[in-house]
Design a protein around this motif. Structure first.
Motif, mmCIF file in Angstrom:
data_model
loop_
_atom_site.group_PDB
_atom_site.id
_atom_site.type_symbol
_atom_site.label_atom_id
_atom_site.label_comp_id
_atom_site.label_asym_id
_atom_site.label_seq_id
_atom_site.Cartn_x
_atom_site.Cartn_y
_atom_site.Cartn_z
ATOM 1 N N ILE A 31 2.393 2.526 -3.761
ATOM 2 C CA ILE A 31 1.630 3.217 -4.591
ATOM 3 C C ILE A 31 1.934 4.947 -4.443
ATOM 4 N N PRO A 32 1.607 5.459 -3.200
ATOM 5 C CA PRO A 32 1.898 6.985 -3.114
ATOM 6 C C PRO A 32 3.545 7.163 -3.165
ATOM 7 N N MET A 76 4.039 7.406 -7.048
ATOM 8 C CA MET A 76 3.425 8.684 -7.334
ATOM 9 C C MET A 76 4.334 9.775 -7.192
ATOM 10 N N ILE A 77 4.925 9.808 -6.138
ATOM 11 C CA ILE A 77 5.903 10.967 -5.858
ATOM 12 C C ILE A 77 6.833 11.017 -6.713
ATOM 13 N N GLN A 82 0.994 -1.291 -0.003
ATOM 14 C CA GLN A 82 -0.123 0.127 0.042
ATOM 15 C C GLN A 82 0.896 1.242 0.138
#
Length: 82
Positions: free
Chosen positions: A76-77, A80-81, A73
């Motif tokens: 994913i962020p 994206m960063i 989990q």
């Protein structure tokens, strides 16, 4: 088992994409304009995603159980960063 899932995903996906793109199934769901896009960026993204999943498998040996749920989990962020 997780690595097998990645390879099975690729096979199943292309079992859908190739007939739809070649024979125009499902009201030409994949148009010729879409197939004309360059495929190299998508291949690079796919390879990086595969590497991230593989690294998560190797890291799971050293992590406690609750962090194993958070690791995919958090990927994913972080991706994206980057």
């Amino acid at each position: 088992l997780n690595i097998f899932g990645n390879f099975a995903y690729v096979v199943v996906t292309f079992m859908y994409i190739i007939p739809v793109a070649r024979y125009g199934l499902f009201n030409n769901a994949i148009s010729p304009e879409q197939t004309a896009l360059p495929k190299k960026p998508f291949a690079v993204i796919g390879m990086l995603d595969c590497m991230a999943t593989s690294f998560q498998i190797f890291a799971s040996v050293y992590l406690p159980g609750p962090l194993l749920v958070l690791l995919p989990q958090a990927a994913i962020p972080i991706s994206m960063i980057l």
